[in-house]
Write a protein that holds these residues in place. Structure first.
Motif, PDB file in Angstrom:
ATOM      1  N   GLU A   1       0.854  -1.179   0.365  1.00 51.75           N
ATOM      2  CA  GLU A   1      -0.279  -0.290   0.236  1.00 51.75           C
ATOM      3  C   GLU A   1       1.021   1.315  -0.328  1.00 51.75           C
ATOM      4  N   TYR A   2       2.351   1.277   0.000  1.00 44.68           N
ATOM      5  CA  TYR A   2       2.787   2.258   0.027  1.00 44.68           C
ATOM      6  C   TYR A   2       2.941   3.280  -1.261  1.00 44.68           C
TER       7      TYR A   2
ATOM      8  N   GLU B   1       8.714   8.814   2.484  1.00 39.56           N
ATOM      9  CA  GLU B   1       7.276   8.858   3.562  1.00 39.56           C
ATOM     10  C   GLU B   1       7.344   7.561   4.168  1.00 39.56           C
ATOM     11  N   PRO B   2       6.416   7.519   5.565  1.00 41.22           N
ATOM     12  CA  PRO B   2       6.736   5.995   6.314  1.00 41.22           C
ATOM     13  C   PRO B   2       6.231   4.896   5.361  1.00 41.22           C
TER      14      PRO B   2
ATOM     15  N   LEU C   1       4.775   2.186   7.455  1.00 39.82           N
ATOM     16  CA  LEU C   1       3.448   1.266   8.192  1.00 39.82           C
ATOM     17  C   LEU C   1       3.112   2.815   8.663  1.00 39.82           C
ATOM     18  N   SER C   2       1.857   2.423   8.443  1.00 42.65           N
ATOM     19  CA  SER C   2       0.917   3.807   9.476  1.00 42.65           C
ATOM     20  C   SER C   2       0.827   3.019  10.745  1.00 42.65           C
ATOM     21  N   GLY C   3       0.696   3.883  11.698  1.00 46.17           N
ATOM     22  CA  GLY C   3       0.655   3.645  13.453  1.00 46.17           C
ATOM     23  C   GLY C   3       0.216   2.640  13.752  1.00 46.17           C
ATOM     24  N   SER C   4      -0.996   1.961  13.187  1.00 48.02           N
ATOM     25  CA  SER C   4      -1.655   0.747  13.513  1.00 48.02           C
ATOM     26  C   SER C   4      -0.459  -0.461  13.167  1.00 48.02           C
ATOM     27  N   GLU C   5      -0.685   0.063  11.890  1.00 46.39           N
ATOM     28  CA  GLU C   5       0.213  -1.419  11.532  1.00 46.39           C
ATOM     29  C   GLU C   5       2.161  -1.458  12.065  1.00 46.39           C
ATOM     30  N   CYS C   6       2.196  -0.499  12.694  1.00 44.03           N
ATOM     31  CA  CYS C   6       4.049  -0.976  13.709  1.00 44.03           C
ATOM     32  C   CYS C   6       3.738  -0.934  14.824  1.00 44.03           C
TER      33      CYS C   6
END
Length: 83
Positions: free
Chosen positions: A23-24, A56-57, A59-64
């Protein structure tokens, strides 16, 4: 050796389904190493674009949070060595 290591790692650790697009959507910037920094002629890669940094990151915060939880569970069950 590399293929054997990949197969062993896939059996032990969680992996993504093959062929599933990530999804990146961010970009990449290359860290140019210069000629022969990795191996003569940068073999077998034949490029100096061996290191890419995401803009850009990944992973999202929830994925982390999920990844951290999985790794903590793995470490508690298997120990904290390099495998």
């Amino acid at each position: 050796q590399h293929i054997e290591n990949c197969v062993a790692s896939a059996k032990l650790y969680g992996t993504c389904e093959a062929g599933v697009a990530g999804e990146y959507k961010g970009g990449w910037s290359a860290w140019h190493l210069g000629a022969d920094r990795v191996a003569p002629g940068n073999a077998p890669y034949r490029t100096d674009r061996l290191l890419l940094k995401s803009t850009e990151p990944l992973l999202s915060g929830s994925e982390c949070d999920i990844l951290i939880s999985l790794m903590e569970t793995h470490g508690a069950e298997h120990g904290w060595d390099s495998r």
